[in-house]
Design a protein around this motif. Sequence first.
Motif, PDB file in Angstrom:
ATOM      1  N   VAL A 192     -22.370 -85.866-100.860  1.00 22.13           N
ATOM      2  CA  VAL A 192     -23.639 -86.596-100.848  1.00 22.13           C
ATOM      3  C   VAL A 192     -24.704 -85.592-100.450  1.00 22.13           C
ATOM      4  O   VAL A 192     -24.649 -85.007 -99.363  1.00 22.13           O
ATOM      5  CB  VAL A 192     -23.628 -87.783 -99.855  1.00 22.13           C
ATOM      6  N   VAL A 193     -25.648 -85.354-101.340  1.00 24.79           N
ATOM      7  CA  VAL A 193     -26.724 -84.402-101.066  1.00 24.79           C
ATOM      8  C   VAL A 193     -28.060 -85.075-101.328  1.00 24.79           C
ATOM      9  O   VAL A 193     -28.193 -85.855-102.273  1.00 24.79           O
ATOM     10  CB  VAL A 193     -26.569 -83.111-101.917  1.00 24.79           C
ATOM     11  N   SER A 194     -29.023 -84.798-100.469  1.00 26.50           N
ATOM     12  CA  SER A 194     -30.377 -85.303-100.651  1.00 26.50           C
ATOM     13  C   SER A 194     -31.324 -84.111-100.690  1.00 26.50           C
ATOM     14  O   SER A 194     -31.340 -83.281 -99.781  1.00 26.50           O
ATOM     15  CB  SER A 194     -30.761 -86.268 -99.527  1.00 26.50           C
ATOM     16  N   PHE A 195     -32.097 -84.037-101.758  1.00 25.94           N
ATOM     17  CA  PHE A 195     -32.956 -82.884-102.016  1.00 25.94           C
ATOM     18  C   PHE A 195     -34.365 -83.065-101.497  1.00 25.94           C
ATOM     19  O   PHE A 195     -35.026 -84.056-101.794  1.00 25.94           O
ATOM     20  CB  PHE A 195     -33.012 -82.598-103.519  1.00 25.94           C
ATOM     21  N   ALA A 196     -34.803 -82.059-100.746  1.00 24.77           N
ATOM     22  CA  ALA A 196     -36.211 -81.958-100.364  1.00 24.77           C
ATOM     23  C   ALA A 196     -36.957 -81.335-101.536  1.00 24.77           C
ATOM     24  O   ALA A 196     -36.403 -80.511-102.273  1.00 24.77           O
ATOM     25  CB  ALA A 196     -36.353 -81.075 -99.126  1.00 24.77           C
ATOM     26  N   GLU A 197     -38.191 -81.733-101.700  1.00 21.69           N
ATOM     27  CA  GLU A 197     -38.995 -81.192-102.789  1.00 21.69           C
ATOM     28  C   GLU A 197     -40.078 -80.292-102.210  1.00 21.69           C
ATOM     29  O   GLU A 197     -40.888 -80.731-101.406  1.00 21.69           O
ATOM     30  CB  GLU A 197     -39.625 -82.339-103.582  1.00 21.69           C
ATOM     31  N   HIS A 198     -40.047 -79.026-102.602  1.00 22.54           N
ATOM     32  CA  HIS A 198     -41.061 -78.057-102.195  1.00 22.54           C
ATOM     33  C   HIS A 198     -41.816 -77.626-103.441  1.00 22.54           C
ATOM     34  O   HIS A 198     -41.233 -76.968-104.314  1.00 22.54           O
ATOM     35  CB  HIS A 198     -40.426 -76.848-101.517  1.00 22.54           C
ATOM     36  N   ASN A 199     -43.051 -78.021-103.539  1.00 29.25           N
ATOM     37  CA  ASN A 199     -43.885 -77.676-104.691  1.00 29.25           C
ATOM     38  C   ASN A 199     -43.222 -78.054-106.012  1.00 29.25           C
ATOM     39  O   ASN A 199     -43.236 -77.310-106.982  1.00 29.25           O
ATOM     40  CB  ASN A 199     -44.248 -76.183-104.674  1.00 29.25           C
ATOM     41  N   GLY A 200     -42.587 -79.234-106.027  1.00 28.00           N
ATOM     42  CA  GLY A 200     -41.993 -79.766-107.247  1.00 28.00           C
ATOM     43  C   GLY A 200     -40.607 -79.256-107.564  1.00 28.00           C
ATOM     44  O   GLY A 200     -40.063 -79.567-108.617  1.00 28.00           O
ATOM     45  N   SER A 201     -40.005 -78.465-106.666  1.00 24.11           N
ATOM     46  CA  SER A 201     -38.712 -77.879-106.960  1.00 24.11           C
ATOM     47  C   SER A 201     -37.834 -77.864-105.706  1.00 24.11           C
ATOM     48  O   SER A 201     -38.177 -78.480-104.693  1.00 24.11           O
ATOM     49  CB  SER A 201     -38.909 -76.452-107.490  1.00 24.11           C
ATOM     50  N   TYR A 202     -36.711 -77.135-105.785  1.00 25.23           N
ATOM     51  CA  TYR A 202     -35.783 -77.008-104.665  1.00 25.23           C
ATOM     52  C   TYR A 202     -36.433 -76.267-103.499  1.00 25.23           C
ATOM     53  O   TYR A 202     -37.294 -75.411-103.707  1.00 25.23           O
ATOM     54  CB  TYR A 202     -34.542 -76.199-105.080  1.00 25.23           C
ATOM     55  N   SER A 203     -35.948 -76.536-102.299  1.00 24.80           N
ATOM     56  CA  SER A 203     -36.373 -75.734-101.153  1.00 24.80           C
ATOM     57  C   SER A 203     -35.809 -74.328-101.321  1.00 24.80           C
ATOM     58  O   SER A 203     -34.743 -74.128-101.926  1.00 24.80           O
ATOM     59  CB  SER A 203     -35.878 -76.354 -99.850  1.00 24.80           C
ATOM     60  N   ALA A 204     -36.501 -73.342-100.784  1.00 24.63           N
ATOM     61  CA  ALA A 204     -36.038 -71.954-100.857  1.00 24.63           C
ATOM     62  C   ALA A 204     -34.684 -71.805-100.174  1.00 24.63           C
ATOM     63  O   ALA A 204     -33.816 -71.061-100.649  1.00 24.63           O
ATOM     64  CB  ALA A 204     -37.066 -71.016-100.244  1.00 24.63           C
ATOM     65  N   ALA A 205     -34.476 -72.509 -99.071  1.00 24.55           N
ATOM     66  CA  ALA A 205     -33.210 -72.417 -98.333  1.00 24.55           C
ATOM     67  C   ALA A 205     -32.042 -72.857 -99.212  1.00 24.55           C
ATOM     68  O   ALA A 205     -31.027 -72.158 -99.299  1.00 24.55           O
ATOM     69  CB  ALA A 205     -33.269 -73.254 -97.069  1.00 24.55           C
ATOM     70  N   TYR A 206     -32.174 -74.022 -99.848  1.00 20.98           N
ATOM     71  CA  TYR A 206     -31.091 -74.501-100.726  1.00 20.98           C
ATOM     72  C   TYR A 206     -30.883 -73.545-101.893  1.00 20.98           C
ATOM     73  O   TYR A 206     -29.754 -73.169-102.212  1.00 20.98           O
ATOM     74  CB  TYR A 206     -31.384 -75.907-101.254  1.00 20.98           C
ATOM     75  N   LYS A 207     -31.952 -73.155-102.556  1.00 20.39           N
ATOM     76  CA  LYS A 207     -31.846 -72.310-103.749  1.00 20.39           C
ATOM     77  C   LYS A 207     -31.150 -71.003-103.421  1.00 20.39           C
ATOM     78  O   LYS A 207     -30.315 -70.522-104.188  1.00 20.39           O
ATOM     79  CB  LYS A 207     -33.238 -72.060-104.334  1.00 20.39           C
ATOM     80  N   SER A 227     -39.224 -85.329-108.724  1.00 25.40           N
ATOM     81  CA  SER A 227     -39.194 -84.158-109.619  1.00 25.40           C
ATOM     82  C   SER A 227     -37.977 -83.294-109.358  1.00 25.40           C
ATOM     83  O   SER A 227     -37.279 -82.884-110.288  1.00 25.40           O
ATOM     84  CB  SER A 227     -40.460 -83.310-109.437  1.00 25.40           C
ATOM     85  N   VAL A 228     -37.693 -83.017-108.089  1.00 25.70           N
ATOM     86  CA  VAL A 228     -36.533 -82.180-107.772  1.00 25.70           C
ATOM     87  C   VAL A 228     -35.234 -82.936-108.054  1.00 25.70           C
ATOM     88  O   VAL A 228     -34.249 -82.333-108.466  1.00 25.70           O
ATOM     89  CB  VAL A 228     -36.590 -81.634-106.329  1.00 25.70           C
ATOM     90  N   LEU A 229     -35.237 -84.234-107.861  1.00 26.99           N
ATOM     91  CA  LEU A 229     -34.042 -85.023-108.160  1.00 26.99           C
ATOM     92  C   LEU A 229     -33.699 -84.909-109.641  1.00 26.99           C
ATOM     93  O   LEU A 229     -32.533 -84.714-110.008  1.00 26.99           O
ATOM     94  CB  LEU A 229     -34.235 -86.488-107.761  1.00 26.99           C
ATOM     95  N   THR A 230     -34.690 -85.002-110.487  1.00 28.93           N
ATOM     96  CA  THR A 230     -34.464 -84.864-111.929  1.00 28.93           C
ATOM     97  C   THR A 230     -33.895 -83.488-112.255  1.00 28.93           C
ATOM     98  O   THR A 230     -32.937 -83.373-113.036  1.00 28.93           O
ATOM     99  CB  THR A 230     -35.778 -85.103-112.703  1.00 28.93           C
ATOM    100  N   GLN A 231     -34.444 -82.438-111.641  1.00 26.83           N
ATOM    101  CA  GLN A 231     -33.913 -81.085-111.861  1.00 26.83           C
ATOM    102  C   GLN A 231     -32.452 -81.001-111.437  1.00 26.83           C
ATOM    103  O   GLN A 231     -31.621 -80.428-112.153  1.00 26.83           O
ATOM    104  CB  GLN A 231     -34.704 -80.060-111.057  1.00 26.83           C
TER     105      GLN A 231
END
Length: 171
Positions: free
Chosen positions: A73-88, A121-125
């Motif tokens: 189970v993962v929940s994504f934070a959105e940073h400027n419409g995309s993944y957080s730098a930490a996750y990426k 937006s990040v969820l869709t990605q």
Amino acid sequence: MKILAFGASSSSQSINKALASYTANLVEGSEVTLLDLNDFEMPIFSENIEKELGVPAQAQAFVDAIAQTDAIVVSFAEHNGSYSAAYKNIFDWASRIEKAVYQNKSMVVLSTSPGPGGASSVLTQAINSMSYFKGNVVGSLSVPSFYDVMKDGEIINESVKQSLTALVAKL
């Protein structure tokens, strides 16, 4: 069932970590492991660093945590419409060890934000890319206006609670 949960954020007060933890714990009798992305800090991925230093042990630990679980189970934070730098960064390093990062695990993929967009937006990605990395997304949900939905660690919006319960039933 062993469930790995994490918020794809490095915030010490991550609302995404809170949502992922809450959701994973809806599965009765499950053993939930809650990851904190701050435990996986590594140099910013680059081929040069990889050649010089090799793959960091934290990346292997992330891959191993996924291997030792039945579902995610993962929940994504959105940073400027995309993944957080930490996750990426963690994901980029992990994919150097195992291209199938999510190892065919069943996944519930979430996102939330304080505002009305719910980090959609990040969820869709995330949903669109998971299959390339062997994530078996069984369900997803964007939760807008987090602070109106969760209070003191509990989901107070019945519709959201029912949706989350239905999602984890698919794991």
